[in-house]
Design a protein around this motif. Structure first.
Motif, PDB file in Angstrom:
ATOM      1  N   ILE A 131       0.824  -1.207   0.000  1.00  0.00           N
ATOM      2  CA  ILE A 131       0.000   0.000   0.000  1.00  0.00           C
ATOM      3  C   ILE A 131       0.866   1.269   0.000  1.00  0.00           C
ATOM      4  N   LYS A 156      -2.799   6.649   8.306  1.00  0.00           N
ATOM      5  CA  LYS A 156      -4.000   5.799   8.361  1.00  0.00           C
ATOM      6  C   LYS A 156      -3.664   4.302   8.380  1.00  0.00           C
ATOM      7  N   LEU A 157      -2.375   3.992   8.158  1.00  0.00           N
ATOM      8  CA  LEU A 157      -2.008   2.573   8.176  1.00  0.00           C
ATOM      9  C   LEU A 157      -2.123   2.017   9.591  1.00  0.00           C
ATOM     10  N   HIS A 158      -2.393   0.707   9.651  1.00  0.00           N
ATOM     11  CA  HIS A 158      -2.482   0.021  10.942  1.00  0.00           C
ATOM     12  C   HIS A 158      -1.164   0.185  11.693  1.00  0.00           C
ATOM     13  N   ILE A 213       8.027  -0.416   5.272  1.00  0.00           N
ATOM     14  CA  ILE A 213       7.424  -1.749   5.378  1.00  0.00           C
ATOM     15  C   ILE A 213       6.032  -1.614   5.990  1.00  0.00           C
ATOM     16  N   PRO A 214       4.989  -1.514   5.166  1.00  0.00           N
ATOM     17  CA  PRO A 214       3.626  -1.503   5.723  1.00  0.00           C
ATOM     18  C   PRO A 214       3.306  -2.890   6.305  1.00  0.00           C
ATOM     19  N   PRO A 215       2.183  -3.040   6.998  1.00  0.00           N
ATOM     20  CA  PRO A 215       1.864  -4.338   7.614  1.00  0.00           C
ATOM     21  C   PRO A 215       2.017  -5.480   6.603  1.00  0.00           C
TER      22      PRO A 215
END
Lengths: 80, 138, 138, 80
Positions: free
Chosen positions: A10, A46-48, A74-76
């Motif tokens: 994302i 807004k990312l977790h 590194i997004p989730p």
């Protein structure tokens, strides 16, 4: 210092590309980089959660970045 | 033996098992993660996987080495697929052999649980009416 | 789906996995029990398996049904080989699929643990200098 | 009553055959059968344990046997 940030998942969409040239102040820490990223790309907030990897390792917030480092967002993760 | 691979081609389960088989080991535990037809009752069309390859391989090798160190297993194979996957395709195969089955089960479970937490791989679920990066948002 | 079989022919692992694969299930846990080259440092030449077939199938079906009932898995395949087996041959294959991997692992482990305790199957280990019915004596 | 006892594994070797015709008293229980077997075949006492199956089910000691039952000696199992 001038550096290239790699993005995936994302984050690649938020940054509109797999890598992003950025001008960062010398001696910037991972925590400061995150603040800069969130200021420039509010969608990041807004990312977790997300982490910064430096030279293929997850980095602590107090790590000081160098222009020679390979830096990645590194997004989730969601492998498997 | 540690064998870790990221592949754009379909995973070969038989090869993973054969690589892991060992005449000193009485048991092989295997986990295969496959693409489900639904997520929360919504019909899935396909999944799209991508990864940060150099780091993903490094993290997968860490998991394999930790599994050997922590569980006393002898061999572990971890293969992960990339690209576009359809319903029923295998996304990941983990095969573990050990002299005793308890260690093989423990290590196989440890490997898939940890892979899902630490390895920089991402999947996008494509539905009939949209798409979503899994786990990206709370 | 429950599939239970006792076979004098070599077990086909791919078939066991394919039978168990389910587009509603995201994970398959598999256990393969293979013939080891040694028992307590003694070289094994071969194993000879025999069973009380009608009762063994009944007990295997009970295990499969209990696994479905207790763990909420969807499919389980248990195939056991009979006759003379050599080093590296597969004696048993258990494949379990479930919507979630925890249940698949739990059920697979439950199935092999229980099979070893309750199913009337016996193996004789043949060494260079003699043979022994496994577990017969204390 | 006259009945056939099925034997497997090491019990087959102790009984020297996969089945054995035996004359049992009417109304014999599983526990009494075990005593008779051990009296006739003392090797049975050396086993780690063994069970009696009646009609393909493990039987309790107090079960009364019938001449129509399928009776089997189950030495310690070792499948898998």
């Amino acid at each position: 210092m001038k550096t290239t940030i790699l993005t995936f998942g994302i984050a690649k969409e938020i940054f509109n590309g797999a890598s992003k040239e950025m001008n960062l102040k010398d001696g910037i820490t991972v925590a400061e980089l995150k603040n800069s990223l969130e200021a420039a790309y509010p969608e990041m907030k807004k990312l977790h959660s997300y982490l910064i990897a430096v030279n293929n390792e997850y980095a602590e917030d107090d790590l000081v970045l160098d222009s020679a480092d390979e830096i990645a967002i590194i997004p989730p993760v969601s492998g498997g | 033996m540690i064998d870790v691979k990221i592949s754009a081609e379909p995973l070969d389960i038989t090869t993973c098992i054969m690589k892991t088989t060992d005449t000193e080991c009485g048991g092989i535990a295997i986990f295969i993660g496959t693409v489900r037809n639904k997520t929360n009752a919504k019909k899935v069309i396909r999944l799209e996987y991508e990864c940060y390859q150099s780091m993903a391989l490094k993290e997968m090798k860490k998991i394999a080495a930790d599994a050997v160190r922590l569980s006393g297993i002898k061999n572990i194979t971890i293969h992960h697929r990339m690209g576009i996957l359809h319903i029923g395709d295998s996304a990941v195969v983990i095969a573990v052999s050990a002299p005793h089955r308890e260690a093989a089960f423990d290590a196989c479970r440890y490997a898939i649980d940890t892979l899902k937490k630490t390895v920089p791989i991402w999947k996008k679920e494509v539905f009939e009416d949209g798409e979503v990066w899994v786990s990206a948002h709370a």
